[in-house]
Design a protein around this motif. Structure first.
Motif, PDB file in Angstrom:
ATOM      1  N   ALA A  58     -56.267  32.203  72.030  1.00  0.00           N
ATOM      2  CA  ALA A  58     -54.896  32.294  72.538  1.00  0.00           C
ATOM      3  C   ALA A  58     -54.896  32.601  74.029  1.00  0.00           C
ATOM      4  N   GLU A  59     -55.804  33.488  74.440  1.00  0.00           N
ATOM      5  CA  GLU A  59     -55.844  33.866  75.855  1.00  0.00           C
ATOM      6  C   GLU A  59     -56.262  32.697  76.742  1.00  0.00           C
ATOM      7  N   ARG A  60     -57.234  31.939  76.272  1.00  0.00           N
ATOM      8  CA  ARG A  60     -57.678  30.793  77.062  1.00  0.00           C
ATOM      9  C   ARG A  60     -56.550  29.797  77.268  1.00  0.00           C
ATOM     10  N   GLY A 112     -52.002  27.766  80.900  1.00  0.00           N
ATOM     11  CA  GLY A 112     -50.574  27.510  81.061  1.00  0.00           C
ATOM     12  C   GLY A 112     -49.913  26.970  79.805  1.00  0.00           C
ATOM     13  N   LEU A 113     -50.578  27.179  78.647  1.00  0.00           N
ATOM     14  CA  LEU A 113     -50.024  26.645  77.410  1.00  0.00           C
ATOM     15  C   LEU A 113     -49.665  27.808  76.488  1.00  0.00           C
ATOM     16  N   VAL A 168     -54.129  25.863  64.030  1.00  0.00           N
ATOM     17  CA  VAL A 168     -54.414  24.424  63.941  1.00  0.00           C
ATOM     18  C   VAL A 168     -54.025  23.714  65.244  1.00  0.00           C
ATOM     19  N   VAL A 169     -52.779  23.939  65.671  1.00  0.00           N
ATOM     20  CA  VAL A 169     -52.325  23.293  66.910  1.00  0.00           C
ATOM     21  C   VAL A 169     -53.171  23.757  68.087  1.00  0.00           C
ATOM     22  N   ASP A 170     -53.475  25.056  68.119  1.00  0.00           N
ATOM     23  CA  ASP A 170     -54.264  25.583  69.231  1.00  0.00           C
ATOM     24  C   ASP A 170     -55.646  24.948  69.283  1.00  0.00           C
ATOM     25  N   ASP A 214     -49.430  16.705  78.442  1.00  0.00           N
ATOM     26  CA  ASP A 214     -50.877  16.763  78.700  1.00  0.00           C
ATOM     27  C   ASP A 214     -51.564  15.572  78.061  1.00  0.00           C
ATOM     28  N   SER A 215     -51.010  15.163  76.925  1.00  0.00           N
ATOM     29  CA  SER A 215     -51.586  14.040  76.200  1.00  0.00           C
ATOM     30  C   SER A 215     -51.329  12.720  76.932  1.00  0.00           C
ATOM     31  N   SER A 216     -50.073  12.450  77.276  1.00  0.00           N
ATOM     32  CA  SER A 216     -49.778  11.170  77.938  1.00  0.00           C
ATOM     33  C   SER A 216     -50.494  11.078  79.282  1.00  0.00           C
TER      34      SER A 216
END
Lengths: 679, 341
Positions: free
Chosen positions: A125-127, A132-133, A139-141, A246-248
């Motif tokens: 979570a910290e990373r 900036g996320l 799972v999503v992380d 970030d994906s696009s």
């Protein structure tokens, strides 16, 4: 892009200080624009150029850093581990994937069952927070962590929320809608590539997933997606939907085809670890089209020649191998195969740049080209645009005439154009203006000139202004643009004469030949009598006094008369310089006499001048008004012109009686024509 | 004889008296002509010298006296006309009055900067050319190897024109490269000043219009080192002999290899200060070897080589003159404009 130094160090041995690392990366083409402490860590802000999507990940940046610094790239064990992470139950995956569009070249789907969705452990979570996320769940992380780590965007579906057993990658159909995870319902167009279950689209390919199938606390079974989408297709989608992620960002620059598989496995293992899930089925890997491996022929001598750098062929080979290329062939001709993540390397010139930047641009000696010498030997057409020199002369002459050059905006507002119904109608409108203030291209130069005058008068920067501007003016019909000149004089009653004088001065000094003047009434933005200038039959421009309504619109005090002229420069630009021929000097000095006459107030100077010139012909050669007087010395309702007359008869000396006769004739004619008296 | 000598003394006295009354220069000149002119009173006396009534002795005495008076008168007028301070009570020349020069305008700082940049490249053998501000999409993008739907278009946020399809306001001066090369083959060296447009909101460092100077040199044997050398020669003339440039790899679709050129910050000697944002270097130009795709677009044969560069005029003027707001260039406040030579 942000980079945490500690994370980068997991992939590459680094011993140099962060500032030095930033400097080295910058000088190798990836500019480090910021460097800040983040607790015990360092955060680097860097600008990755669009040709280097491979640097949009820790892995990629580590590879680059290793190549630049000559350090070892630390390949993590999971990256190269060959053994399959899934249990060999032999059961086929509970979902089928169909690629129905060319723009999805590869799709890897992995099913993970029995997951427990919960917050990620603090280190993860910290990373993500440092990047900036906002952390979401384990799972999503995990998918986001792998996105940063390997540069491959991933998506996790709640498998139980998908309808049917088949997932299709296809174009969207008209009328389809999708509620995306950012909470917006989006109308989909057939331009868009979507992931669809048997009923509806569930994700925008490469851009964002759908809300209804996202992974949440209720999720037990996850379908992990890792794919390769066409960059242009993703870019168009992102632009049309005004949705950049970030994906696009990564897909539109191009992701590594090989990484699609690796990243899927890495993420699947991570999810398994973090959520206690099971990998019971082998991944589904649908490959539609594999990118061909490129082979580039590199002639080491040619590289040396175009770079002007002496890098030996063997050195060239070593440099290219450092960035992952395989190089075969011999020292006269290398065959270079770039790695899968360097799709930007396609032609020999791309390799030249790699060589130069790895060798160091600073090691390239600065020289001067030998082109001019070769050019003189051949018949070279003159490249220079003759107008550019003429325009420079024109500008210098106008400064000499007392006019200050201004430069104004080429864009104007619709509102101000409404005050210029004639020229305003032709002004081209921008399709995508930034603001209501700048919506059209200027059809003339008056708006900018008046605005600049207003700035100065309102700020009391000057009481008296003489401005000129040269620039393009525009029209919606051909010709779309023309060169124009504006002249403005404000704050002086003689403004009109100053503007007119400048035009005459230009005509004289630029050798335009006869510029004809014609009196008229009114013109756009101008009130009362105006003067039109013609060059031959072509209208050059109009000079007059600016309307009060316009002065009000620009907040220029109306007690200040403002004279303005706009001139078309195209007829002048078309006239090339005529070669100058010098006349012989007269051998005999002229006889110069002054003539002061008193005439009724309404007598125009132009008429008096023409009368004198005609009556004085052929001995009168030059005539100049040297004084205009109104006052106690002349009767009321009258004024006095004082002319200086210059007589000559070519090579012969004029006799007193000849001059006297001519002078007398002039006086008599003036008397008869205007009732003039001598003063 | 007596009468004649008296007349002479009278003339001398009269001139003295009139000159001491500090007449204006025209009156003094009239008096001089009256006394010393060709038909003046002194010459009248000289002409009487030839009258037969004088014996040789008298004639010589008269002659001597006449010459003495002439000398004295000449001296009197010379003194008067050269206005020795204190020698007369007339209006004296006040050397501290403001000098007078007809008021001239000045060239706009953007013109001055563009002219300077261009002049230096002319000195290096480049010819100046121009191109239109309304461009085709083809010249502005495609021919320069910037395809549609490519991320490199991001740096060129462009204005399009309504009802004029496929036309736009050029977002850089590079389309002039295309126009020029379609008209003329190598070798050549050109420099292209001009106005360009980007969809940027106006603030202290951005404006939707600005000016660029573009350069292009194409010919056999041109190298990346020639590009460096040309720009360095320019920078030393533009910013002074101590100017330093560094070249950093970069990406432009129309050049390969590409570089950005940074000028060493002269304020801090590249140590880092507020002007250069602690970087020590100021980015001032983009450049590179022309991409083969560009040569292909204009129909040049494979193997053609050349370099190109581009720089922002506002940016250079702001650095050179310490200007902190780009809007000053377009406001035209005369108090700003008249700070330039």
């Amino acid at each position: 892009m942000k980079i945490l130094l500690s994370w980068l160090k997991e992939f590459v041995e680094l011993s140099i200080p962060p500032a030095a690392l930033g400097e080295r990366l910058t000088m190798a083409g990836t500019e480090v624009t910021g460097l800040a402490r983040a607790g015990s860590d360092w955060l680097l802000e860097m600008e990755v150029t669009p040709n280097r999507p491979d640097l949009l990940s820790y892995l990629g940046l580590a590879r680059e850093t290793a190549a630049i610094l000559g350090r070892r790239f630390r390949s993590p064990r999971w990256l190269t581990r060959r053994c399959a992470p899934w249990s060999s139950s032999g059961k086929p995956a509970p979902i089928a994937i169909h690629l129905e569009d060319r723009d999805c070249r590869r799709y890897v789907g992995i099913v993970i069952e029995g997951v427990t969705v919960k917050p990620s452990p603090p280190p993860i979570a910290e990373r993500l927070a440092a990047m900036g996320l906002r952390p979401v769940n384990n799972v999503v992380d995990a998918t986001n962590l792998v996105l940063f780590e390997l540069g491959q965007p991933l998506h996790a579906f709640d498998l139980d929320a998908l309808k049917g057993q088949t997932l299709r990658v296809r174009r969207s159909r008209t009328g389809e809608k999708l509620l995306t995870i950012d909470g917006q319902t989006r109308e989909l167009s057939p331009e868009l590539l979507v992931i669809a279950d048997e009923e509806r689209p569930v994700a925008l390919a490469g851009v964002m997933g759908g809300r209804e199938t996202e992974v949440g606390p209720q999720t037990r079974r996850v379908l992990l997606e890792s794919a390769w989408f066409d960059p242009a297709r993703v870019r168009r989608a992102s632009r049309n939907l005004h949705l950049a992620t970030d994906s696009s960002y990564r897909f539109e620059r191009g992701v590594d085809f090989q990484m699609v598989w690796t990243a899927a496995l890495r993420a699947a293992r991570l999810i398994q670890e973090l959520s206690g899930g099971r990998l019971d089925y082998p991944p589904v890997d649908v490959v539609q089209e594999k990118p061909s491996r490129r082979r580039i022929t590199l002639y080491p001598q040619r590289a040396q020649r175009t770079l002007g750098m002496l890098i030996y062929p063997a050195q060239q080979r070593r440099l290219l191998e450092k960035i992952g290329c395989s190089v075969t062939g011999n020292v006269k001709r290398w065959t270079v195969s770039p790695p899968s993540w360097r799709r930007d390397l396609a032609i020999p010139e791309d390799l030249h740049e790699e060589l130069a930047r790895l060798w160091g641009y600073e090691r390239c000696p600065a020289t001067l080209p030998a082109v001019s010498r070769q050019a003189l030997g051949r018949s070279l057409k003159p490249a220079e645009d003759p107008w550019m020199e003429r325009e420079k002369l024109l500008k210098l002459l106008l400064t000499e005439a007392g006019f200050q050059e201004i430069v104004t905006y080429s864009l104007v507002s619709e509102e101000i154009l409404s005050r210029f119904p004639e020229s305003g109608r032709a002004a081209p409108r921008l399709q995508n203006p930034l603001s209501a203030e700048f919506t059209h291209l200027r059809p003339q130069l008056m708006i900018g000139a008046l605005r600049s005058a207003a700035v100065n008068l309102l700020r009391k920067s000057a009481e008296r202004l003489q401005f000129f501007e040269t620039g393009k003016v525009f029209s919606s019909t051909a010709p779309l643009e023309r060169r124009a000149l504006s002249l403005l004089a404000a704050g002086t009653p003689e403004g009109f004469l100053a503007v007119k004088g400048a035009v005459q001065f230009l005509a004289d000094r630029m050798d335009l030949g006869a510029v004809r003047e014609e009196e008229g009434q009114g013109a756009e933005g101008l009130k009362g009598p105006v003067l039109r200038f013609y060059l031959g039959k072509e209208l050059l421009g109009v000079c007059g006094m600016v309307e009060e309504g316009l002065l009000n619109a620009f907040e220029i005090p109306t007690h200040l008369p403002v004279a303005f002229a706009q001139m078309d420069l195209e007829p002048i630009a078309e006239r090339s310089d005529s070669p100058l021929q010098i006349r012989p000097l007269p051998k005999v000095p002229p006889v110069v006499q002054d003539l002061a006459i008193v005439v009724p107030e309404e007598t125009p100077h132009g008429a008096a001048r023409e009368t004198i010139l005609k009556a004085g012909d052929p001995l009168l050669k030059e005539l100049a008004l040297i004084d205009l007087y109104r006052g106690p010395q002349v009767p009321p309702g009258q004024k006095s012109f004082c002319f200086r007359l210059s007589y000559s008869a070519g090579d012969r000396t004029l006799t007193d009686s000849e001059v006297a006769a001519s002078h007398l004739k002039i006086v008599e004619t003036l008397k008869a024509r205007f009732g003039a008296t001598l003063r | 004889m007596e009468e004649l000598l008296r007349g002479l003394e009278g003339l001398l006295g009269e001139v003295r008296e009139k000159l001491s009354g500090s007449p204006d220069p025209q009156a003094a000149e009239a008096l001089r002509l009256q006394a010393l002119g060709r038909r003046g009173r002194l010459n009248e006396y000289f002409s009487r010298l030839s009258e037969p009534q004088w014996n040789p002795k008298e004639r010589s005495a008269l002659g001597q006296r006449l010459n003495a008076v002439k000398k004295e008168l000449t001296q009197l007028f010379d003194e008067r006309l050269t206005q020795r301070p204190g020698a007369s009570r007339g209006p004296h020349l006040d050397l501290t009055l403001p000098g007078f020069c007809p008021p001239a305008g000045r060239l706009h700082p953007l013109t001055q900067t563009t002219d300077r940049i261009t002049a230096i490249f002319r000195g290096l053998g480049f010819s100046a050319v121009e191109g239109p501000e309304i461009e085709t999409e083809e010249n502005n993008f495609e021919a320069l190897n910037i395809p549609a739907d490519h991320p490199s278009r991001e740096s060129f946020d462009t204005f399009y024109l309504q009802s004029l399809p496929k036309l736009l306001l050029r977002s850089h001066t590079s389309p002039v490269q295309i126009r020029f090369m379609k008209a003329q083959g190598p070798p050549f060296k050109i420099v292209v000043p001009g106005r360009v447009f980007r969809r940027d909101a106006v603030d202290a460092s951005h404006c939707f219009q600005f000016h660029q100077v573009e350069g292009l040199a194409v010919g056999p044997g041109i190298t990346f080192g020639d590009l460096k050398g040309t720009l360095l020669a320019w920078a030393k003339q533009m910013f002074g002999g101590q100017a330093r440039l560094r070249f950093r790899p970069h990406y432009f679709p129309f050049t390969e290899p590409s570089a950005e050129g940074d000028l060493a910050c002269s304020l801090c000697q590249s140590r880092g200060c507020s002007v250069c944002g602690q970087k020590g270097w100021l980015e001032i130009l983009g450049c590179g070897m022309v991409h083969p795709a560009v040569f292909k677009a204009v129909g040049f044969p494979a193997g053609t080589v050349g370099f190109a560069f581009g720089m922002g005029v506002e940016r250079i003027a702001m650095l050179k003159y310490g200007i902190n707001d780009i809007r000053l260039f377009y406001e035209n406040d005369i108090r700003f404009l008249q700070q330039f030579p």
